[in-house]
Scaffold this active site. Structure first.
Site, PDB file in Angstrom:
ATOM      1  N   LYS A 126       0.853  -1.201   0.000  1.00 32.36           N
ATOM      2  CA  LYS A 126       0.000   0.000   0.000  1.00 32.36           C
ATOM      3  C   LYS A 126       0.884   1.244   0.000  1.00 32.36           C
ATOM      4  O   LYS A 126       1.471   1.611   1.015  1.00 32.36           O
ATOM      5  CB  LYS A 126      -0.924   0.048   1.220  1.00 32.36           C
ATOM      6  CG  LYS A 126      -2.016   1.102   0.988  1.00 32.36           C
ATOM      7  CD  LYS A 126      -2.552   1.764   2.222  1.00 32.36           C
ATOM      8  CE  LYS A 126      -1.825   2.979   2.687  1.00 32.36           C
ATOM      9  NZ  LYS A 126      -1.845   4.148   1.776  1.00 32.36           N
ATOM     10  N   GLU A 174       9.313   1.210  10.851  1.00 30.29           N
ATOM     11  CA  GLU A 174      10.371   2.209  10.639  1.00 30.29           C
ATOM     12  C   GLU A 174       9.680   3.553  10.740  1.00 30.29           C
ATOM     13  O   GLU A 174       8.901   3.913   9.864  1.00 30.29           O
ATOM     14  CB  GLU A 174      11.003   2.060   9.248  1.00 30.29           C
ATOM     15  CG  GLU A 174      11.627   0.708   8.959  1.00 30.29           C
ATOM     16  CD  GLU A 174      12.855   0.433   9.785  1.00 30.29           C
ATOM     17  OE1 GLU A 174      13.487   1.393  10.278  1.00 30.29           O
ATOM     18  OE2 GLU A 174      13.169  -0.753   9.973  1.00 30.29           O
ATOM     19  N   CYS A 203      13.552  10.929   6.988  1.00 24.86           N
ATOM     20  CA  CYS A 203      13.381  10.466   8.378  1.00 24.86           C
ATOM     21  C   CYS A 203      14.644  10.715   9.191  1.00 24.86           C
ATOM     22  O   CYS A 203      14.573  10.973  10.390  1.00 24.86           O
ATOM     23  CB  CYS A 203      13.016   8.989   8.392  1.00 24.86           C
ATOM     24  SG  CYS A 203      14.164   7.958   7.475  1.00 24.86           S
ATOM     25  N   GLU A 260       9.056  16.289  15.003  1.00 26.84           N
ATOM     26  CA  GLU A 260       9.538  16.052  13.639  1.00 26.84           C
ATOM     27  C   GLU A 260       8.794  16.989  12.692  1.00 26.84           C
ATOM     28  O   GLU A 260       7.567  16.926  12.579  1.00 26.84           O
ATOM     29  CB  GLU A 260       9.283  14.600  13.242  1.00 26.84           C
ATOM     30  CG  GLU A 260       9.889  14.258  11.898  1.00 26.84           C
ATOM     31  CD  GLU A 260       9.605  12.825  11.475  1.00 26.84           C
ATOM     32  OE1 GLU A 260       8.471  12.357  11.643  1.00 26.84           O
ATOM     33  OE2 GLU A 260      10.542  12.195  10.953  1.00 26.84           O
TER      34      GLU A 260
END
Ligand code: NAD
Length: 497
Positions: free
Chosen positions: A191, A267, A302, A401
Site C-alpha cells: 500500500k 520504521e 526520516c 519532527e
C-alpha cells in the site's frame, strides 16, 4: 543516451501516461467500489490523473490472491537460485525504465528529477537485486543437540506480507520491503501513500515482466484509514511492515493486537542530532554536510539532521559557514536537472512546515536563513530552507519532527551535555558526530541512542548495513541480512535418531 534537459523532461511530463488502477493478481483493476482520488502534482498543482481509492473489499481480494499463490508454492517454494534470477531481472527492469519511474516520482511528490534518477531509482533497484543475490547464499542451521537427536533450525517465509509505505522516498521505501519480502518467498500486498502512489503501481507490471507469478505482488493505492487499516486488521495478513510516522506506527500495533497478532515491523520518525565539536577535522565539510542534512529531499527525510548541536566555542565561526552552504540548496522546478530542492509533497505538508516556522518565531528562536514560502506563482509548494539559531531543546521546533527543511541550532559546552541533549527525544533513528578525537568519537557514538551514527559525515550507507531506529523510531531493521528476520519465521525440527 545524452542527459535529458529541463525542456526534455517538461515535454515528457506532458506526454506521460498515468496508470492509476490497483494491481491485483497480475492485472490492473479499478477499486471494487469504483472510487478514485485525485493525484495532484506539487510541482505546479496540476492534476496528474485519478487513482483507485481502494478499501476493505480490495484488501480482501488482494490478500485472498496473495494467500492462494503463496500456498501454491509457485513462488514460495521455488528454488532460491530461481527466485534470485527473477529478482535480478526485476531490478534490471527498474533500471531499464529509470527515466519513466524518475519522472513519475518527481511529478508525484516533488523531489528533484536528478535525485529521482540518480538516487531513488538506482537505490530501489539495488535493494531488489541485493536481497535477491543473497537468497541462495544463506544457509539454515543444525543445532548442537545430544547425539541421538537431529535439530534443524530452518527459516520459512511468513506468508502474506502487508507493506505500508510513506511518500518521501516512495519507490525506495517500497523496494526496501519488497527486496527481502519477495526474495524469501512471501506474497506481498503493497500500500503506497495516497500522496505518492504512481511508481508502486507502475512497478507491479514490471514484476510480472520479470517472471514473478501473478498474485505475489499486489498494489493497493488508497488512504491509510481505509485500505491501510483494512490490511493492518486483516486476519490473513501474517506480517505488516511499515515505514511512516510514529503516530501511525503505534496505531498499527493496536490493530495487530485487535486482530490476529500479526508481526508488526516499524520504521518510524526521527529528530536526529548532528553534533559538531570544536575539534571537528574540517568545519567547512561539517557545514556543507549540515546543510545537506536538512535540505536534501526538501528536508522530508526520516534521518534529517534537524537538530544541529554546536560547541559554543566555534558557534560564531561555524554558523555562517552553514548559512553560506545552504545557499547551494535553492528551491526550483524539480524537472530542471540543476535543481537541488524541489516542492514539498502537498499543501498540507507546506502548511505544517510554515506552522513550525511560525512556532520558531513565537517561541523566541532567531531566524538566520530562509523562513518563507516561495515560487507561489508556479502553483507548487516551495519553501526556503530555513535555519533557526538560539534554539533550546524544549522548543517545539527541536522536539517535534517537522519533515521539512527547517534546521534548529542548539549550543552546548561539554560532550556530556551534547549527548544529554541529543538523547533527550522520544526518537532514536540517527545521529552525527564531528570530532578529530578518536576516543571522543567512539564514546559519543556509543552513548547515542540511535540506530545509525555517522562520524565526520552525515547520512550515507548502503544495503550492507542495517537501518532502523531505537525508541519510538521503530523496531526491526531494513537493509542488510538482518532485514530477512522480518520476513521469515524460525522453525526448530527435532528428529529422533
Ligand atoms: P504516515 O504515517 O502518515 O503514513 C505512512 C503510511 O501509512 C501511508 O501509506 C499512509 O496511508 C498509511 N496510513 C496512515 N494511516 C493509517 C492507518 N490508520 N492504518 C494503516 N495505514 C495507515 O507517514 P508519512 O507522512 O507518509 O511519512 C512521513 C513519516 O515517515 C515521517 O514520520 C518519517 O520520519 C517517516 N519515515 C521513516 C523512515 C524510516 O526508515 N524510519 C523512512 C522514511 C520516512
Amino acid at each position: 543516451m545524452p542527459n535529458l534537459t529541463f525542456a526534455d523532461w517538461q515535454a515528457r511530463a506532458q506526454d506521460l501516461k498515468i496508470e492509476g488502477r490497483a494491481f491485483i493478481n497480475g492485472q490492473y483493476t479499478d477499486a471494487v467500489a469504483g472510487a478514485t482520488f485525485e493525484c495532484v502534482s506539487p510541482v505546479d498543482g496540476r492534476l496528474l490523473g485519478l487513482v483507485a481509492s481502494c478499501d476493505e473489499a480490495d484488501a480482501n481480494l488482494a490478500v485472498a490472491n496473495a494467500r492462494q499463490v503463496f500456498e501454491s508454492g509457485a513462488w514460495s517454494r521455488l528454488a532460491p537460485a530461481k527466485r534470485k534470477a527473477t529478482m535480478i531481472r526485476f531490478a534490471s527492469l527498474l533500471k531499464a525504465n529509470a527515466e519513466e519511474l524518475a519522472l513519475l516520482e518527481t511529478l508525484d511528490m516533488g523531489k528533484p528529477i536528478s535525485d529521482s534518477l540518480h538516487i531513488d531509482v538506482p537505490g530501489a533497484a539495488g535493494a531488489l537485486s541485493w536481497s535477491g543475490e543473497a537468497i541462495d547464499k544463506i544457509y539454515d542451521e543444525v543445532a548442537a543437540t545430544p547425539h541421538d537427536q537431529l535439530g534443524l533450525v530452518t527459516r520459512e517465509p511468513v506468508g502474506v506480507v502487508g507493506a505500508i509505505v510513506p511518500w518521501n522516498f516512495p519507490l525506495m521505501m517500497a523496494c526496501w520491503k519488497l527486496g527481502p519480502a519477495l526474495s524469501t518467498g512471501n506474497s506481498v500486498v503493497l500500500k503506497p501513500s495516497e500522496k505518492s502512489p504512481l511508481t508502486a503501481i507502475r512497478i507491479a507490471q514490471l514484476a510480472i515482466e520479470a517472471g514473478i507469478p501473478a498474485g505475489v505482488l499486489n498494489v493497493l493505492p488508497g488512504y491509510g484509514h481505509t485500505v491501510g487499516k483494512a490490511l493492518a486488521l486483516h486476519m490473513d495478513v501474517d506480517t505488516v511492515v511499515f515505514t511512516g510516522s510514529t503516530r501511525i506506527a503505534k496505531q498499527l500495533m493496536v490493530y495487530a493486537g485487535e486482530s490476529n497478532m500479526k508481526r508488526v515491523w516499524l520504521e518510524a520518525g526521527g529528530k536526529s542530532p548532528n553534533i559538531v565539536f570544536a575539534d571537528a577535522p574540517d568545519l567547512q565539510a561539517a557545514a556543507e554536510s549540515a546543510a545537506s542534512a536538512i535540505a536534501f529531499n526538501q528536508g522530508e527525510v526520516c534521518t534529517a539532521g534537524s537538530r544541529l548541536l554546536v560547541e559554543r566555542s566555534i558557534k560564531e565561526r561555524f554558523l555562517p559557514l552553514v548559512v553560506e552552504a545552504l545557499k547551494a540548496w535553492k528551491p526550483g522546478n524539480p524537472l530542471d536537472p540543476a535543481t537541488t530542492v524541489g516542492a514539498l509533497v502537498d499543501t498540507q505538508q507546506l502548511n505544517t512546515v510554515l506552522g513550525y516556522i511560525e512556532a520558531g518565531h513565537s517561541e523566541g528562536a532567531s531566524l538566520v536563513a530562509g523562513g518563507k514560502r516561495i515560487l507561489e506563482e508556479t502553483g507548487g509548494t516551495y519553501v526556503e530552507p530555513t535555519i533557526f539559531d538560539g534554539v533550546s531543546n524544549a522548543m517545539r521546533i527541536a522536539k517535534e519532527e517537522i519533515f521539512g527543511p527547517v534546521l534548529s541550532v542548539i549550543t552546548f559546552d561539554t560532550a556530556e551535555e551534547a549527548v544529554a541533549i541529543a538523547n533527550d527525544t522520544p526518537y532514536g533513528l540517527a545521529a552525527g558526530v564531528w570530532t578529530s578525537d578518536i576516543s571522543k568519537a567512539h564514546n559519543t557514538a556509543r552513548a547515542l541512542r540511535a540506530g545509525s551514527v555517522w562520524v565526520n559525515q552525515y547520512d550515507g550507507g548502503d544495503m550492507t548495513a542495517p537501518f532502523g531506529g531505537f525508541k519510538q523510531s521503530g523496531n526491526g531493521r531494513d537493509k542488510s541480512l538482518h532485514a530477512f528476520d522480518k520476513y521469515t519465521e524460525l522453525k526448530a525440527t527435532w528428529i529422533k535418531l
